[in-house]
Write a protein that holds these residues in place. Structure first.
Motif, PDB file in Angstrom:
ATOM      1  N   GLY A   1     -17.620 -45.670  -6.084  1.00  0.00           N
ATOM      2  CA  GLY A   1     -17.003 -44.997  -4.943  1.00  0.00           C
ATOM      3  C   GLY A   1     -16.781 -43.530  -5.266  1.00  0.00           C
ATOM      4  O   GLY A   1     -17.635 -42.864  -5.830  1.00  0.00           O
ATOM      5  N   PHE A   2     -15.600 -43.033  -4.924  1.00  0.00           N
ATOM      6  CA  PHE A   2     -15.286 -41.638  -5.245  1.00  0.00           C
ATOM      7  C   PHE A   2     -14.325 -41.518  -6.418  1.00  0.00           C
ATOM      8  O   PHE A   2     -13.706 -40.491  -6.638  1.00  0.00           O
ATOM      9  CB  PHE A   2     -14.764 -40.864  -4.022  1.00  0.00           C
ATOM     10  CG  PHE A   2     -13.593 -41.487  -3.300  1.00  0.00           C
ATOM     11  CD1 PHE A   2     -12.344 -41.591  -3.903  1.00  0.00           C
ATOM     12  CD2 PHE A   2     -13.733 -41.928  -1.998  1.00  0.00           C
ATOM     13  CE1 PHE A   2     -11.264 -42.140  -3.225  1.00  0.00           C
ATOM     14  CE2 PHE A   2     -12.653 -42.483  -1.308  1.00  0.00           C
ATOM     15  CZ  PHE A   2     -11.421 -42.590  -1.929  1.00  0.00           C
ATOM     16  N   SER A   3     -14.216 -42.570  -7.231  1.00  0.00           N
ATOM     17  CA  SER A   3     -13.257 -42.581  -8.347  1.00  0.00           C
ATOM     18  C   SER A   3     -13.677 -41.726  -9.546  1.00  0.00           C
ATOM     19  O   SER A   3     -12.832 -41.368 -10.367  1.00  0.00           O
ATOM     20  CB  SER A   3     -13.009 -44.016  -8.821  1.00  0.00           C
ATOM     21  OG  SER A   3     -14.195 -44.564  -9.366  1.00  0.00           O
ATOM     22  N   GLU A   4     -14.965 -41.397  -9.682  1.00  0.00           N
ATOM     23  CA  GLU A   4     -15.453 -40.602 -10.819  1.00  0.00           C
ATOM     24  C   GLU A   4     -16.322 -39.450 -10.309  1.00  0.00           C
ATOM     25  O   GLU A   4     -17.529 -39.432 -10.515  1.00  0.00           O
ATOM     26  CB  GLU A   4     -16.258 -41.487 -11.784  1.00  0.00           C
ATOM     27  CG  GLU A   4     -15.446 -42.610 -12.399  1.00  0.00           C
ATOM     28  CD  GLU A   4     -16.284 -43.566 -13.242  1.00  0.00           C
ATOM     29  OE1 GLU A   4     -17.470 -43.276 -13.502  1.00  0.00           O
ATOM     30  OE2 GLU A   4     -15.732 -44.615 -13.628  1.00  0.00           O
ATOM     31  N   PRO A   5     -15.702 -38.460  -9.686  1.00  0.00           N
ATOM     32  CA  PRO A   5     -16.499 -37.363  -9.123  1.00  0.00           C
ATOM     33  C   PRO A   5     -17.111 -36.483 -10.211  1.00  0.00           C
ATOM     34  O   PRO A   5     -16.514 -36.257 -11.253  1.00  0.00           O
ATOM     35  CB  PRO A   5     -15.483 -36.576  -8.286  1.00  0.00           C
ATOM     36  CG  PRO A   5     -14.171 -36.844  -8.960  1.00  0.00           C
ATOM     37  CD  PRO A   5     -14.264 -38.255  -9.482  1.00  0.00           C
ATOM     38  N   ALA A   6     -18.306 -35.989  -9.935  1.00  0.00           N
ATOM     39  CA  ALA A   6     -18.926 -35.000 -10.829  1.00  0.00           C
ATOM     40  C   ALA A   6     -18.217 -33.663 -10.665  1.00  0.00           C
ATOM     41  O   ALA A   6     -18.085 -32.903 -11.620  1.00  0.00           O
ATOM     42  CB  ALA A   6     -20.415 -34.856 -10.532  1.00  0.00           C
ATOM     43  N   VAL A   7     -17.777 -33.398  -9.439  1.00  0.00           N
ATOM     44  CA  VAL A   7     -17.050 -32.177  -9.108  1.00  0.00           C
ATOM     45  C   VAL A   7     -15.737 -32.607  -8.447  1.00  0.00           C
ATOM     46  O   VAL A   7     -15.755 -33.137  -7.334  1.00  0.00           O
ATOM     47  CB  VAL A   7     -17.861 -31.280  -8.151  1.00  0.00           C
ATOM     48  CG1 VAL A   7     -17.069 -30.038  -7.776  1.00  0.00           C
ATOM     49  CG2 VAL A   7     -19.192 -30.914  -8.768  1.00  0.00           C
ATOM     50  N   PRO A   8     -14.616 -32.398  -9.125  1.00  0.00           N
ATOM     51  CA  PRO A   8     -13.342 -32.794  -8.512  1.00  0.00           C
ATOM     52  C   PRO A   8     -13.078 -32.003  -7.216  1.00  0.00           C
ATOM     53  O   PRO A   8     -13.257 -30.786  -7.181  1.00  0.00           O
ATOM     54  CB  PRO A   8     -12.304 -32.446  -9.577  1.00  0.00           C
ATOM     55  CG  PRO A   8     -13.065 -32.363 -10.859  1.00  0.00           C
ATOM     56  CD  PRO A   8     -14.433 -31.900 -10.490  1.00  0.00           C
ATOM     57  N   THR A   9     -12.711 -32.724  -6.172  1.00  0.00           N
ATOM     58  CA  THR A   9     -12.394 -32.096  -4.877  1.00  0.00           C
ATOM     59  C   THR A   9     -11.143 -32.783  -4.330  1.00  0.00           C
ATOM     60  O   THR A   9     -10.695 -33.811  -4.845  1.00  0.00           O
ATOM     61  CB  THR A   9     -13.538 -32.269  -3.870  1.00  0.00           C
ATOM     62  OG1 THR A   9     -13.676 -33.661  -3.572  1.00  0.00           O
ATOM     63  CG2 THR A   9     -14.836 -31.702  -4.388  1.00  0.00           C
ATOM     64  N   GLY A  10     -10.656 -32.244  -3.271  1.00  0.00           N
ATOM     65  CA  GLY A  10      -9.564 -32.914  -2.568  1.00  0.00           C
ATOM     66  C   GLY A  10     -10.118 -34.027  -1.709  1.00  0.00           C
ATOM     67  O   GLY A  10     -11.331 -34.253  -1.661  1.00  0.00           O
TER      68      GLY A  10
END
Length: 190
Positions: A165-174
């Motif tokens: 899912g979005f739990s391990e983003p390559a680029v942290p975002t809001g």
């Protein structure tokens, strides 16, 4: 006169020994038990022996067994090679393979075939949408890559599939941010 004669003979012998040391061919100096002997005072070593007039090797009283060269320590085991990682990207809210992913997938396929390796496929999303929806989307993306590999001869048991899912983003975002670099499948050759 006898004393002078002994002194001359001793000097002549020392001179002859010195000459023999410098001119002697390399040969091992061995005592009566078959051990190589060294003498640091007169530089008698297996590589620099002294021979008597009859050709026998001369051992001095101060001779001692030559140091034995220790076997070199075994080389440390090579560190395991870092796993090869490839990344393919997806369009927003899509799980189909894009045209720009084909070259990357082919590289991963060729590398795996050369080393008979397995694939770990992990899908990811950006932060737009619910956690539940994105978990399913990330899994569909990983399965899409798995299907592409299977169509090119990779057996299903040579791949493992996971969604993050979005739990391990390559680029942290809001939250609720579209980010191309987070919409991806990471392919790790194991």
């Amino acid at each position: 006169m006898i004393s002078l004669r002994k002194t001359c003979f001793a000097v002549a012998s020392a001179f002859a020994l010195t000459m023999a040391v410098e001119a002697a061919p390399a040969a091992a100096q061995v005592d009566s038990h078959g051990h190589e002997m060294c003498n640091p005072i007169t530089n008698i070593t297996p590589q620099n022996p002294i021979h008597s007039l009859n050709g026998n090797l001369v051992l001095q009283q101060s001779s001692y067994p030559c140091p034995v060269a220790e076997a070199p320590a075994p080389a440390p085991a090579p560190a395991p090679a870092a796993p090869q990682t490839y990344t393919v990207y997806f369009d927003f809210d899509r799980s189909n393979i894009r045209a720009d992913a084909e070259p990357v997938l082919r590289q991963a396929l060729e590398a795996a075939q050369a080393g008979n390796q397995n694939f770990a496929l992990t899908g990811h999303t950006d932060t737009v949408g619910s956690a539940e929806y994105n978990m399913g989307l990330s899994l569909r993306r990983a399965e899409s890559v798995q299907n592409w590999l299977e169509q090119r001869g990779v057996p299903a048991n040579a791949t493992s599939v996971a969604g993050r899912g979005f739990s391990e983003p390559a680029v942290p975002t809001g939250p609720q941010v579209r980010e191309q670099r987070n919409r991806r499948v990471e392919i790790i050759l194991q």
